[in-house]
Scaffold this motif. Structure first.
Motif, mmCIF file in Angstrom:
data_model
loop_
_atom_site.group_PDB
_atom_site.id
_atom_site.type_symbol
_atom_site.label_atom_id
_atom_site.label_comp_id
_atom_site.label_asym_id
_atom_site.label_seq_id
_atom_site.Cartn_x
_atom_site.Cartn_y
_atom_site.Cartn_z
ATOM 1 N N TYR A 8 83.799 12.172 45.672
ATOM 2 C CA TYR A 8 83.195 13.054 46.667
ATOM 3 C C TYR A 8 82.232 12.218 47.503
ATOM 4 C CZ TYR A 8 80.954 17.013 48.861
ATOM 5 O OH TYR A 8 80.486 17.897 49.789
ATOM 6 N N ASN A 65 79.374 12.148 50.810
ATOM 7 C CA ASN A 65 78.524 12.873 51.752
ATOM 8 C C ASN A 65 78.655 12.313 53.156
ATOM 9 O OD1 ASN A 65 77.263 14.845 50.116
ATOM 10 N ND2 ASN A 65 75.993 13.259 49.210
ATOM 11 N N PRO A 113 80.977 9.808 55.882
ATOM 12 C CA PRO A 113 82.414 9.545 56.064
ATOM 13 C C PRO A 113 82.830 8.082 55.945
ATOM 14 C CG PRO A 113 81.378 9.876 58.177
ATOM 15 C CD PRO A 113 80.317 10.125 57.140
ATOM 16 N N ARG A 129 87.213 11.650 55.168
ATOM 17 C CA ARG A 129 86.614 12.963 55.405
ATOM 18 C C ARG A 129 85.432 13.135 54.455
ATOM 19 N NH1 ARG A 129 90.866 17.130 52.621
ATOM 20 N NH2 ARG A 129 90.160 16.715 50.509
ATOM 21 N N GLN A 142 82.334 15.642 52.757
ATOM 22 C CA GLN A 142 81.825 16.965 52.385
ATOM 23 C C GLN A 142 82.857 18.081 52.480
ATOM 24 O OE1 GLN A 142 78.325 17.604 54.763
ATOM 25 N NE2 GLN A 142 77.116 16.168 53.571
ATOM 26 N N ARG A 143 84.133 17.756 52.366
ATOM 27 C CA ARG A 143 85.170 18.789 52.418
ATOM 28 C C ARG A 143 86.110 18.694 51.230
ATOM 29 N NH1 ARG A 143 88.064 18.252 57.892
ATOM 30 N NH2 ARG A 143 87.576 16.083 57.581
ATOM 31 N N GLY A 144 85.720 18.027 50.204
ATOM 32 C CA GLY A 144 86.578 17.884 49.035
ATOM 33 C C GLY A 144 86.610 16.444 48.572
ATOM 34 N N ASP A 148 89.771 12.282 58.993
ATOM 35 C CA ASP A 148 90.471 13.247 58.145
ATOM 36 C C ASP A 148 91.160 12.602 56.952
ATOM 37 O OD1 ASP A 148 89.778 15.543 59.603
ATOM 38 O OD2 ASP A 148 91.347 15.122 61.079
ATOM 39 N N SER A 153 91.982 11.687 53.439
ATOM 40 C CA SER A 153 91.599 12.277 52.156
ATOM 41 C C SER A 153 92.276 11.589 50.977
ATOM 42 C CB SER A 153 91.929 13.769 52.137
ATOM 43 O OG SER A 153 93.328 13.956 52.267
#
Length: 133
Positions: free
Chosen positions: A9, A11, A13, A46, A48-50, A120, A122
């Motif tokens: 995870y 915080n 990018p 990406r 803070q989105r997963g 984006d 991931s």
């Protein structure tokens, strides 16, 4: 062949991978999907989105061995110096860090590929091998 994997995870990018030494402050990502120096690669991901999925591979020993995703986009393909034979992957804040031994100290060929270059991304596949003499 996959030799390691971790979900991280972040915080901010940016994900760093490379030597276990400190990342040089001169390694600036700016707007590119990745930036490198002789010991590290910074990859835009990406935030803070997963979780960001990171998989580490060596060259397959057998044709049926699982390898990196061929649909991923290469953002770095070069060499890195690993002073202790270990590769580290971690967030820019150094809150999460994964370290895996890949061999003796020295130079390694490294290919970093992502599912979606830029903010984006991931999933990251890292393929690491020793240079052939």
């Amino acid at each position: 062949m996959q030799i390691a994997g971790v979900d991280i995870y972040v915080n901010h990018p940016v994900l760093h991978l490379g030597a276990t030494d400190w990342v040089p402050v001169s390694l600036a990502l700016e707007t590119a999907p990745a930036a490198s120096c002789d010991t590290h690669v910074a990859v835009r991901v990406r935030a803070q989105r997963g979780l960001v999925k990171v998989r580490l591979f060596t060259q397959p020993e057998a044709p049926e061995a699982e390898g990196p995703d061929l649909e991923f986009h290469s953002v770095f393909d070069g060499s890195l110096l690993l002073s202790d034979g270990r590769i580290a992957v971690g967030d820019i804040e150094q809150l999460t860090r994964f370290v895996h031994r890949v061999g003796d100290r020295g130079e390694f060929n490294v290919r970093v590929a992502v599912d979606s270059p830029g903010p984006d991304a991931s999933a990251i596949d890292i393929t690491i091998t020793r240079p052939s003499n």
